[in-house]
Design a protein around this motif. Sequence first.
Motif, mmCIF file in Angstrom:
data_model
loop_
_atom_site.group_PDB
_atom_site.id
_atom_site.type_symbol
_atom_site.label_atom_id
_atom_site.label_comp_id
_atom_site.label_asym_id
_atom_site.label_seq_id
_atom_site.Cartn_x
_atom_site.Cartn_y
_atom_site.Cartn_z
ATOM 1 N N LEU A 1 0.896 -1.334 0.050
ATOM 2 C CA LEU A 1 0.315 -0.361 0.464
ATOM 3 C C LEU A 1 0.863 1.049 -0.004
ATOM 4 O O LEU A 1 2.036 1.212 0.742
ATOM 5 C CB LEU A 1 -1.107 -0.093 1.164
ATOM 6 C CG LEU A 1 -2.703 -0.150 0.588
ATOM 7 C CD1 LEU A 1 -2.314 -1.817 0.552
ATOM 8 C CD2 LEU A 1 -3.097 -0.670 2.068
ATOM 9 N N CYS A 2 0.540 2.157 -0.716
ATOM 10 C CA CYS A 2 0.894 3.498 -1.206
ATOM 11 C C CYS A 2 1.486 4.299 0.847
ATOM 12 O O CYS A 2 2.452 4.820 0.319
ATOM 13 C CB CYS A 2 0.333 4.027 -2.257
ATOM 14 S SG CYS A 2 1.355 6.018 -1.354
ATOM 15 N N VAL A 3 0.172 3.565 1.471
ATOM 16 C CA VAL A 3 0.858 4.968 2.717
ATOM 17 C C VAL A 3 1.693 4.133 3.673
ATOM 18 O O VAL A 3 2.559 4.476 4.331
ATOM 19 C CB VAL A 3 -0.966 4.259 3.271
ATOM 20 C CG1 VAL A 3 -0.308 5.005 4.839
ATOM 21 C CG2 VAL A 3 -1.714 4.867 2.952
ATOM 22 N N VAL A 4 1.904 2.702 2.882
ATOM 23 C CA VAL A 4 3.032 1.775 3.964
ATOM 24 C C VAL A 4 4.231 2.172 3.149
ATOM 25 O O VAL A 4 5.675 2.404 3.963
ATOM 26 C CB VAL A 4 2.789 0.261 4.016
ATOM 27 C CG1 VAL A 4 3.982 -0.587 4.476
ATOM 28 C CG2 VAL A 4 1.149 -0.375 4.634
ATOM 29 N N ARG A 5 4.453 2.240 1.737
ATOM 30 C CA ARG A 5 5.252 2.179 1.409
ATOM 31 C C ARG A 5 5.934 4.429 1.128
ATOM 32 O O ARG A 5 7.637 4.421 1.863
ATOM 33 C CB ARG A 5 4.982 2.680 -0.334
ATOM 34 C CG ARG A 5 5.455 1.885 -0.830
ATOM 35 C CD ARG A 5 5.022 1.760 -2.567
ATOM 36 N NE ARG A 5 4.341 0.572 -2.932
ATOM 37 C CZ ARG A 5 5.489 0.121 -3.474
ATOM 38 N NH1 ARG A 5 7.187 0.843 -3.350
ATOM 39 N NH2 ARG A 5 5.863 -1.165 -4.795
ATOM 40 N N ALA A 6 5.095 4.893 1.794
ATOM 41 C CA ALA A 6 5.811 6.281 2.486
ATOM 42 C C ALA A 6 6.350 6.093 3.843
ATOM 43 O O ALA A 6 6.905 6.831 3.777
ATOM 44 C CB ALA A 6 4.393 7.033 2.335
ATOM 45 N N LEU A 7 5.887 4.970 4.911
ATOM 46 C CA LEU A 7 6.252 5.777 5.999
ATOM 47 C C LEU A 7 6.913 4.298 6.663
ATOM 48 O O LEU A 7 7.744 4.269 7.443
ATOM 49 C CB LEU A 7 5.381 4.830 7.302
ATOM 50 C CG LEU A 7 4.215 5.528 7.026
ATOM 51 C CD1 LEU A 7 2.624 5.814 7.912
ATOM 52 C CD2 LEU A 7 4.113 7.371 7.541
ATOM 53 N N ALA A 8 7.898 3.153 5.051
ATOM 54 C CA ALA A 8 8.029 2.208 5.775
ATOM 55 C C ALA A 8 10.012 2.437 5.805
ATOM 56 O O ALA A 8 10.303 2.036 6.558
ATOM 57 C CB ALA A 8 8.485 0.951 4.301
ATOM 58 N N PRO A 9 10.197 3.009 5.079
ATOM 59 C CA PRO A 9 11.963 3.262 5.219
ATOM 60 C C PRO A 9 12.260 4.246 6.758
ATOM 61 O O PRO A 9 12.695 3.606 7.702
ATOM 62 C CB PRO A 9 11.964 5.113 4.214
ATOM 63 C CG PRO A 9 10.728 4.839 2.690
ATOM 64 C CD PRO A 9 10.082 4.156 3.775
ATOM 65 N N ALA A 10 11.213 4.960 7.425
ATOM 66 C CA ALA A 10 11.604 5.766 8.629
ATOM 67 C C ALA A 10 10.717 4.717 9.532
ATOM 68 O O ALA A 10 11.478 4.587 11.039
ATOM 69 C CB ALA A 10 9.913 6.981 9.036
ATOM 70 N N ALA A 11 10.031 3.720 9.384
ATOM 71 C CA ALA A 11 9.826 2.019 10.402
ATOM 72 C C ALA A 11 11.041 1.009 10.398
ATOM 73 O O ALA A 11 11.387 0.719 11.376
ATOM 74 C CB ALA A 11 8.540 1.853 9.627
ATOM 75 N N ALA A 12 11.612 1.211 8.737
ATOM 76 C CA ALA A 12 12.421 0.402 9.101
ATOM 77 C C ALA A 12 13.655 1.144 9.711
ATOM 78 O O ALA A 12 14.731 -0.203 10.306
ATOM 79 C CB ALA A 12 12.733 0.716 7.967
ATOM 80 N N ALA A 13 14.325 1.926 9.559
ATOM 81 C CA ALA A 13 15.177 2.204 11.022
ATOM 82 C C ALA A 13 15.314 2.590 12.239
ATOM 83 O O ALA A 13 15.418 2.734 12.970
ATOM 84 C CB ALA A 13 14.894 3.967 10.141
ATOM 85 N N ALA A 14 14.071 2.521 12.365
ATOM 86 C CA ALA A 14 13.116 2.229 13.778
ATOM 87 C C ALA A 14 13.705 1.346 14.422
ATOM 88 O O ALA A 14 14.194 1.222 15.531
ATOM 89 C CB ALA A 14 11.915 3.498 14.487
ATOM 90 N N ALA A 15 13.523 -0.115 13.741
ATOM 91 C CA ALA A 15 13.579 -1.616 13.986
ATOM 92 C C ALA A 15 14.984 -1.358 13.901
ATOM 93 O O ALA A 15 15.570 -2.383 15.081
ATOM 94 C CB ALA A 15 12.399 -2.083 12.803
ATOM 95 N N ASP A 16 15.672 -0.810 12.745
ATOM 96 C CA ASP A 16 17.091 -1.021 12.828
ATOM 97 C C ASP A 16 17.782 -0.704 14.287
ATOM 98 O O ASP A 16 18.804 -1.071 14.868
ATOM 99 C CB ASP A 16 17.852 -0.188 11.790
ATOM 100 C CG ASP A 16 17.921 -1.358 10.711
ATOM 101 O OD1 ASP A 16 17.064 -2.061 10.296
ATOM 102 O OD2 ASP A 16 17.650 -0.923 9.788
ATOM 103 N N ALA A 17 17.551 0.945 14.601
ATOM 104 C CA ALA A 17 17.505 1.226 16.134
ATOM 105 C C ALA A 17 17.290 0.972 17.705
ATOM 106 O O ALA A 17 18.195 0.255 17.824
ATOM 107 C CB ALA A 17 16.979 2.774 16.029
ATOM 108 N N ALA A 18 16.100 -0.023 17.319
ATOM 109 C CA ALA A 18 15.484 -0.883 18.332
ATOM 110 C C ALA A 18 16.731 -1.916 18.551
ATOM 111 O O ALA A 18 17.307 -2.573 19.645
ATOM 112 C CB ALA A 18 14.566 -1.306 18.378
ATOM 113 N N ALA A 19 16.696 -2.761 17.680
ATOM 114 C CA ALA A 19 17.478 -3.677 17.353
ATOM 115 C C ALA A 19 19.614 -3.508 17.444
ATOM 116 O O ALA A 19 19.623 -4.477 18.246
ATOM 117 C CB ALA A 19 18.286 -4.548 15.935
#
Length: 445
Positions: free
Chosen positions: A427-445
């Motif tokens: 979904l476009c909504v997800v595409r728009a937010l996926a990079p920030a979510a991935a970065a947050a996940a990496d930071a949490a890991a």
Amino acid sequence: MTTGLPAQSTTEHSEVLGSLIRGHRLRIGLTQRQLADLSTISVRAIRDLEKGKAQRPRTDTVRLIADGLRLGPRARTVLEEAARRGHRFEGDGRRPLAERPSPPVPLHPIIGRDAETAVVVEELRSGTERLITVVGLSGVGKTRVALEAAARMHEAGFSVLWHTAPGPVPDFLPADDDSVTALTADCADFLHGGGQDGELPARLADLAGGRGLLLVLDGVEPSLLDGHRLNRLLRDVPGIRLLVTAEEPWDVPCERLFLLSPLDAPAPPAGSDSPATRFFLARLRRDRPDITADERSLADIARICHRLDGHPMALVAAASWLTVCDLPTLCRIVEFDPAALLDRLSGDPAVSRLPERTGRTIGRLPADHQRLISALHEADADEFTLGDVVRLTGRTLPECGHMVRRLLVSGVIRASTDTGRSAFRVLCVVRALAPAAAAAADAAA
């Protein structure tokens, strides 16, 4: 234990009330339709009252009918007393329940959800399923489908209790009957593990013993619900049905999972009369009634809807931008930077929380699923297949099948029918937010 007037006495008082209404109506020469227009009560309700079928009319209903009949103080008192005697009072001392509790009233018409609603209603009404959980990405329209399903169930004779979890201001008019509100809160409390000594709410079995009862839990967190309490409820109250809207499944054995995808939004030119286009036009008329739906405008709208994957809340946000730009400009913005349009200009709380809730959904996914979304985003393909997932992850076909299903249930992808093959779109909504979510996940890991 329920106490009060015997059934025979209740029926007799209902017949007295009906005779009074009919007598006053005929005395002043009104038809049932005319009385309905004067009182704002439906013709069907007036007909049922006059026939003695409505044994526990609401106080407001009786007051409106008395106003429509232009009754004086004495006649009004007699009418109200007949209605009160027809009420069945409950043992806990609360006000009597309305004759048949009804669902909230939606503020906007439903568009493009006939098939989904029909399936939900038929399965609940027939008893094929007693628990349906509607899942999907935030803003996809779960509550609106539940409202429509509840209204149709009520028309079929079911009583409806509606519980909304705390959150943004709901897009409907809630019921104003205190006794119904209290019973609904007791039911929700019971399923969340609360309640006095874990007992089923009083009056529930009695209410479900008629033509059936639908309990709606809207926007709840399934992880907070008690599966053992659910089993007791379904066992001890055979006439009850449950309809749940949530972002995740409840994951109990009797659950029927119903995935609600965004509105159908084919690529132009096929999308000029799609459900997503009709939905967008309805919102556009509220913000820009001067824009005419000519061939060029419909083509631009179809492109916007397709680019935003028919996601209703994203379409609402995009339509609000037409107050500051024209349709062709909006179409160009959606093509190049759709993320900029996800914040509705009017500041609607439900829309403004869309990025936050979508980010939360992405964050709940396992790390490998989030990495897959990022890889699909980087590949910049409009759609992908199961084979693409195998290639990107290096995993087995069954493992990739489970991953795709998990993404579908979470609502971050949808099935694509543009090419006629079994494919999917992030979904476009997800595409728009996926990079920030991935970065947050990496930071949490």
